[in-house]
Scaffold this motif. Sequence first.
Motif, PDB file in Angstrom:
ATOM      1  N   LEU A  86     -29.795 -17.034 -27.465  1.00 23.72           N
ATOM      2  CA  LEU A  86     -28.896 -16.719 -26.351  1.00 23.72           C
ATOM      3  C   LEU A  86     -27.718 -17.662 -26.441  1.00 23.72           C
ATOM      4  O   LEU A  86     -27.874 -18.883 -26.330  1.00 23.72           O
ATOM      5  CB  LEU A  86     -29.604 -16.911 -25.005  1.00 23.72           C
ATOM      6  CG  LEU A  86     -30.786 -15.992 -24.716  1.00 23.72           C
ATOM      7  CD1 LEU A  86     -31.374 -16.315 -23.347  1.00 23.72           C
ATOM      8  CD2 LEU A  86     -30.377 -14.535 -24.774  1.00 23.72           C
ATOM      9  N   LYS A 138     -27.426 -17.868 -19.335  1.00 19.25           N
ATOM     10  CA  LYS A 138     -28.457 -17.920 -20.387  1.00 19.25           C
ATOM     11  C   LYS A 138     -29.837 -18.166 -19.779  1.00 19.25           C
ATOM     12  O   LYS A 138     -30.797 -17.452 -20.065  1.00 19.25           O
ATOM     13  CB  LYS A 138     -28.143 -19.036 -21.415  1.00 19.25           C
ATOM     14  CG  LYS A 138     -26.786 -18.904 -22.080  1.00 19.25           C
ATOM     15  CD  LYS A 138     -26.534 -20.005 -23.091  1.00 19.25           C
ATOM     16  CE  LYS A 138     -26.429 -21.410 -22.506  1.00 19.25           C
ATOM     17  NZ  LYS A 138     -25.240 -21.620 -21.619  1.00 19.25           N
ATOM     18  N   GLN A 183     -31.050 -15.224 -17.459  1.00 19.64           N
ATOM     19  CA  GLN A 183     -31.502 -14.056 -18.218  1.00 19.64           C
ATOM     20  C   GLN A 183     -32.765 -14.378 -19.020  1.00 19.64           C
ATOM     21  O   GLN A 183     -33.666 -13.536 -19.143  1.00 19.64           O
ATOM     22  CB  GLN A 183     -30.378 -13.560 -19.152  1.00 19.64           C
ATOM     23  CG  GLN A 183     -29.133 -13.068 -18.403  1.00 19.64           C
ATOM     24  CD  GLN A 183     -29.416 -11.874 -17.496  1.00 19.64           C
ATOM     25  OE1 GLN A 183     -30.288 -11.042 -17.780  1.00 19.64           O
ATOM     26  NE2 GLN A 183     -28.689 -11.781 -16.384  1.00 19.64           N
ATOM     27  N   ALA A 184     -32.838 -15.599 -19.546  1.00 14.62           N
ATOM     28  CA  ALA A 184     -34.013 -15.975 -20.353  1.00 14.62           C
ATOM     29  C   ALA A 184     -35.287 -15.844 -19.528  1.00 14.62           C
ATOM     30  O   ALA A 184     -36.293 -15.315 -19.993  1.00 14.62           O
ATOM     31  CB  ALA A 184     -33.863 -17.405 -20.878  1.00 14.62           C
ATOM     32  N   GLN A 242     -39.189 -19.049 -23.600  1.00 15.58           N
ATOM     33  CA  GLN A 242     -37.802 -19.531 -23.557  1.00 15.58           C
ATOM     34  C   GLN A 242     -37.809 -20.970 -24.050  1.00 15.58           C
ATOM     35  O   GLN A 242     -38.576 -21.783 -23.552  1.00 15.58           O
ATOM     36  CB  GLN A 242     -37.295 -19.503 -22.101  1.00 15.58           C
ATOM     37  CG  GLN A 242     -35.985 -20.251 -21.874  1.00 15.58           C
ATOM     38  CD  GLN A 242     -35.729 -20.557 -20.396  1.00 15.58           C
ATOM     39  OE1 GLN A 242     -36.627 -20.442 -19.566  1.00 15.58           O
ATOM     40  NE2 GLN A 242     -34.517 -20.967 -20.090  1.00 15.58           N
ATOM     41  N   SER A 278     -35.370 -23.960 -24.193  1.00 20.65           N
ATOM     42  CA  SER A 278     -34.061 -24.473 -23.787  1.00 20.65           C
ATOM     43  C   SER A 278     -33.981 -25.948 -24.135  1.00 20.65           C
ATOM     44  O   SER A 278     -34.735 -26.761 -23.606  1.00 20.65           O
ATOM     45  CB  SER A 278     -33.879 -24.267 -22.272  1.00 20.65           C
ATOM     46  OG  SER A 278     -32.924 -25.179 -21.760  1.00 20.65           O
ATOM     47  N   ASP A 332     -32.402 -20.928 -26.045  1.00 23.23           N
ATOM     48  CA  ASP A 332     -31.396 -20.963 -24.970  1.00 23.23           C
ATOM     49  C   ASP A 332     -30.656 -22.295 -25.066  1.00 23.23           C
ATOM     50  O   ASP A 332     -31.221 -23.336 -24.785  1.00 23.23           O
ATOM     51  CB  ASP A 332     -32.140 -20.784 -23.632  1.00 23.23           C
ATOM     52  CG  ASP A 332     -31.349 -21.257 -22.420  1.00 23.23           C
ATOM     53  OD1 ASP A 332     -30.154 -21.608 -22.545  1.00 23.23           O
ATOM     54  OD2 ASP A 332     -31.944 -21.280 -21.317  1.00 23.23           O
ATOM     55  N   SER A 385     -24.761 -12.717 -27.211  1.00 27.81           N
ATOM     56  CA  SER A 385     -23.637 -13.549 -26.806  1.00 27.81           C
ATOM     57  C   SER A 385     -23.171 -13.086 -25.433  1.00 27.81           C
ATOM     58  O   SER A 385     -22.591 -12.011 -25.283  1.00 27.81           O
ATOM     59  CB  SER A 385     -22.524 -13.402 -27.848  1.00 27.81           C
ATOM     60  OG  SER A 385     -21.353 -14.005 -27.399  1.00 27.81           O
TER      61      SER A 385
END
Length: 213
Positions: free
Chosen positions: A5, A13, A16-17, A28, A30, A84, A112
């Motif tokens: 992402l 990001k 939505q993740a 996810q 991050s 992410d 993107s």
Amino acid sequence: MNLVLLGPPGAGKGTQAKMLVEKYGIPQISTGDILRTNLKEQTELGIKAKKFMDAGDLVPDEVVIGIIDNRLKADDCQAGYMLDGFPRTVAQAEALDKILSERNSGIDDVISIEVPNDELLGRLTGRRTCRDCGQGYHVIFDPSQKEGACDKCGGELYQRDDDNEATVASRLEVYTEQTQPLIDYYQKKGLLRPVNGLGKIQEIFDRIVSVLG
Ligand code: AP5
Ligand code: MG
Ligand code: ZN
């Protein structure tokens, strides 16, 4: 499904993740969340990262590459994952390609999320996050039902240290200089899937799901 992402600070990001985790059952990952957890636990890594994060600068490549290299070995990543906030420099993207190709793997799609700069400051200064479960909110665009408390777990909502106007300004500059070149990088590889990030959170989610097919 191995996803990246990509998008500027405040693009959505993380928001939505969290929704994609529910739909696809992949984790996810991050780097920002991992660094903040380390800071909270006062690990050596967290203490080292703090000065970069407070200034809105990037933590050195080798630090975040090491985090990702390790994290991708975990069992829960074997059926796919969502990155992410990583990669965010060309050097990180090249390191990721190398790590994955050595494991006979690769990235399938780079989502993107496109949001113009003038929208981002308001999104970031109004963001609130749950201390306990990490769920994100926005005081105007996505408020919790009870002010200051998480709808999901009742945890306390806090404002990130780097979501003040001055730090946001440096984060946006850093994004333009160091991360935006990745759009070209992934376009050339045929992996870039641009998604309009303006509109309701659910609409953007629907766009991502339709892009993923
Ligand atoms: P990180 O935590 O990754 O921050 P970031 O990239 O700046 O992105 P954000 O988390 O701020 O934005 P987001 O896109 O997730 O937006 P969100 O969904 O929350 O990184 C922090 C720091 O860690 C970096 O500055 C750096 O120092 C370090 N770091 C991390 N990774 C690194 C790396 N790879 N290399 C080096 N250093 C690294 O949404 C924002 C707000 O908008 C929320 O309030 C949300 O509710 C709201 N919102 C979402 N969608 C919408 C919508 N459609 N309409 C209206 N509001 C919306
Ligand atoms: Mg985020
Ligand atoms: Zn919560």
